[in-house]
Design a protein around this motif. Structure first.
Motif, mmCIF file in Angstrom:
data_model
loop_
_atom_site.group_PDB
_atom_site.id
_atom_site.type_symbol
_atom_site.label_atom_id
_atom_site.label_comp_id
_atom_site.label_asym_id
_atom_site.label_seq_id
_atom_site.Cartn_x
_atom_site.Cartn_y
_atom_site.Cartn_z
ATOM 1 N N PRO A 48 -35.394 4.741 -5.889
ATOM 2 C CA PRO A 48 -34.237 5.859 -6.012
ATOM 3 C C PRO A 48 -33.716 6.311 -7.228
ATOM 4 C CG PRO A 48 -33.861 3.982 -4.215
ATOM 5 C CD PRO A 48 -35.222 3.767 -4.953
ATOM 6 N N PHE B 124 -36.190 8.603 -9.048
ATOM 7 C CA PHE B 124 -35.763 9.851 -8.425
ATOM 8 C C PHE B 124 -34.637 10.717 -8.757
ATOM 9 C CE2 PHE B 124 -34.420 12.991 -5.376
ATOM 10 C CZ PHE B 124 -35.478 13.521 -4.903
ATOM 11 N N ASP B 125 -33.529 10.017 -9.004
ATOM 12 C CA ASP B 125 -32.446 10.376 -9.737
ATOM 13 C C ASP B 125 -32.571 10.840 -10.894
ATOM 14 O OD1 ASP B 125 -30.981 10.094 -7.437
ATOM 15 O OD2 ASP B 125 -30.085 8.116 -8.018
ATOM 16 N N LEU C 251 -34.617 17.910 -3.004
ATOM 17 C CA LEU C 251 -33.660 17.002 -3.270
ATOM 18 C C LEU C 251 -32.844 16.621 -1.935
ATOM 19 C CD1 LEU C 251 -31.901 19.138 -6.328
ATOM 20 C CD2 LEU C 251 -33.222 16.728 -6.619
ATOM 21 N N ARG D 38 -34.906 14.062 -0.414
ATOM 22 C CA ARG D 38 -35.130 12.936 -1.761
ATOM 23 C C ARG D 38 -36.427 12.540 -1.631
ATOM 24 N NH1 ARG D 38 -31.468 10.894 -4.316
ATOM 25 N NH2 ARG D 38 -32.561 8.839 -4.897
ATOM 26 N N GLN D 39 -37.594 13.448 -1.680
ATOM 27 C CA GLN D 39 -38.904 13.375 -1.703
ATOM 28 C C GLN D 39 -39.553 14.082 -2.853
ATOM 29 O OE1 GLN D 39 -39.794 14.956 2.367
ATOM 30 N NE2 GLN D 39 -40.853 12.843 2.908
#
Length: 218
Positions: free
Chosen positions: A27, A30-31, A11, A14-15
């Protein structure tokens, strides 16, 4: 940090990583994955997802379905009997794979092999180049003073070229962006061949040096 199967979700950076290599997610995807993992194994209602991802706007369910498909592709989630992302029809979605959250990594030793020499890597940034202050000092004409860097972090190891004249290549392909390294990966700085190694058993008993270059004749 969350781990499941061959994957890690970092987190802070962000990977999404699979066996140390980054898997691309947009993005919003990912969220959404982060939200489902955070709530696992609870089913997250669609209304809650919309409020979290689009708090100031309204989007169609088709947009949400598209993000779920993107995540499933990234996770190779094609098993109908045991899906990673489970659909609760007309309700929402749930993350169904076992998740280890915030568990510490086993201690891993990391080093670079150049010829018969091993250069131990420290956590954080390890500069590669002809600069005498470099963590991995390579005394060769095809190597720039500040050629590349290896960054060791909790989520793995990244190799990045620093705008060197002769380039940094992995598997014969010149780097245009940072890449993750795995044990046994071969790379080159200029014309100097190196191998990245890592092991929980520690560095083998060989000469550990910070400078590699032409050796004096006896």
């Amino acid at each position: 940090m969350a781990r499941f199967g061959a994957f890690e979700l970092d987190l802070a950076r962000r990977q999404l990583l699979k066996e140390g290599r980054e898997v691309h997610l947009t993005p919003k995807a990912f969220d959404l994955l982060a939200a489902l993992i955070d709530a696992a194994p609870r089913v997250v209602p669609k209304a809650e997802i919309h409020e979290r991802l689009w708090p100031n706007g309204v989007v169609s369910d088709a947009t949400l379905v598209g993000l779920i498909k993107e995540i499933r592709r990234a996770l190779d989630d094609s098993g109908r009997d045991t899906p990673i992302i489970r659909t609760a029809h007309r309700v929402g979605y749930a993350f169904d794979a076992p998740v280890a959250k915030g568990t510490p990594r086993s201690k891993v030793a990391r080093w670079v092999v150049a010829g018969e020499r091993s250069i131990v890597l420290a956590n954080g940034e390890n500069l590669i180049g002809r600069d005498t202050d470099a963590a991995v000092c390579l005394d060769y004409a095809t190597v720039s003073r500040r050629h590349a860097r290896i960054v060791v972090g909790d989520n793995g190891t990244l190799l990045e070229d620093l705008g060197s004249k002769n380039g940094t290549a992995v598997g014969g392909v010149r780097l245009a962006a940072p890449v993750s390294l795995r044990d046994g990966d071969r790379f080159a700085c200029g014309q100097v061949a190196l191998v990245y190694r890592e092991s929980t058993a520690g560095v083998p008993t060989v000469t550990h040096v910070s400078m590699v270059g032409p050796q004096p004749r006896g």
